[in-house]
Design an enzyme around this catalytic site. Sequence first.
Site, PDB file in Angstrom:
ATOM      1  N   HIS A  27       9.971   0.241   8.141  1.00 36.34           N
ATOM      2  CA  HIS A  27       8.795   0.408   7.321  1.00 36.34           C
ATOM      3  C   HIS A  27       7.753   1.492   7.945  1.00 36.34           C
ATOM      4  O   HIS A  27       7.638   1.381   9.263  1.00 36.34           O
ATOM      5  CB  HIS A  27       7.881  -0.969   7.459  1.00 36.34           C
ATOM      6  CG  HIS A  27       6.496  -1.042   6.765  1.00 36.34           C
ATOM      7  ND1 HIS A  27       5.297  -1.169   7.608  1.00 36.34           N
ATOM      8  CD2 HIS A  27       6.151  -0.809   5.447  1.00 36.34           C
ATOM      9  CE1 HIS A  27       4.125  -1.024   6.593  1.00 36.34           C
ATOM     10  NE2 HIS A  27       4.772  -1.034   5.389  1.00 36.34           N
ATOM     11  N   HIS A  69       1.017   7.193   4.451  1.00 33.89           N
ATOM     12  CA  HIS A  69       0.660   6.286   3.862  1.00 33.89           C
ATOM     13  C   HIS A  69      -0.374   6.119   3.020  1.00 33.89           C
ATOM     14  O   HIS A  69      -0.404   5.438   1.938  1.00 33.89           O
ATOM     15  CB  HIS A  69       0.819   5.012   5.119  1.00 33.89           C
ATOM     16  CG  HIS A  69       0.334   3.710   4.376  1.00 33.89           C
ATOM     17  ND1 HIS A  69      -0.847   3.137   4.492  1.00 33.89           N
ATOM     18  CD2 HIS A  69       1.063   2.800   3.919  1.00 33.89           C
ATOM     19  CE1 HIS A  69      -0.983   2.034   3.918  1.00 33.89           C
ATOM     20  NE2 HIS A  69       0.159   1.668   3.481  1.00 33.89           N
TER      21      HIS A  69
HETATM   22 CA    CA Z   1       4.637   1.424   2.036  1.00 32.02          CA
END
Ligand code: CA
Length: 327
Positions: A27, A69
């Site tokens: 991630h 992000h």
């Molecule tokens: Ca993401």
Amino acid sequence: MKFLLQCTAITLFISCMPTKKKVVIAHRSASGYLPEHTLEATAMAHSWDVDFIEPDIVMTKDNELVILHDHHLDTTTNVAEIYPERMREDGRYYAIDFKLQELKKLSVNERIDLRTKKPIFPGRFELTKSSFQIPTLREFIELVQGLNKTTGRNVGIYPEIKKPEFHLKHGKDITKHTIETLREYGYEDSGQIYIQSFWPSTLIRLKKEFKTKIPLVQLIASDDWGESSADYSEMLTDNGLKKIATYAKGIGPWSHQLFSINNKNLEPNNLVEKAHSYGLVVHPYTHRLDSLPDGVTNKQFLDFMFEELEVDGIFSDFADRVLDYLD
Ligand code: CA
């Protein structure tokens, strides 16, 4: 790829049957150890031989795709220090207001809380140490493909198209730019990719308008996050899942949508089971060693996810630890 062995003692012998492989997704790259989404963090995640590395994609003023992000810059870079005059009226700095060469002058740091200016995860990489840049999608892909060549590994990518509605409102078709770039790098038929988005229209466009064969994953937010105009509560229902199954291969729910916590015990609901009944794979986000549910150990959490809920994969800031667990 990792396999879980399911062993059952049957009277006089033991049989071990491999169950379905579990997908491990780094991630925001190795974000538990290095500032998220940087090339350094990507190289580290690649060294673990994960199944997929996740780049989140936003667009610049000059239509470049960069790995960030947020569509904001102020929680992970020194933008306020370098370009103080570029703040919008709402007090935020937007990637879309900057050209790529301007973004390249920023230094990326560990994520901070804007109000306190303190790191969100205090145990992670020191805020003021070393120097990191915002990568482009091309640099990210070329690093992963380059390392696949030199190591002989087959690490895939799991890009997320961020805020398509916001980008469209600013005249940027991020979906089109992303699929074109991915195709240019050979991902259309590679089997080394999933594409994810919180906005259903983006996934539906990818399937219908761009006729992609790349497996698509519908991310599911909580309605109160204001992630997009989609109705996420509806997605958690039978009707919602049935609809998702017409355009996506799977769902990426927030892990807390899969259980409730009762007296430090995780109690499952039937979302994974329901999604499976519509043929959807389930890849929840996010496993974090430094943000596990209160009183729950890493092993208990992963046992619960993989053995009790039987999720098909997981997004993790500490993907190395998920691989260790599955081994
Ligand atoms: Ca993401």
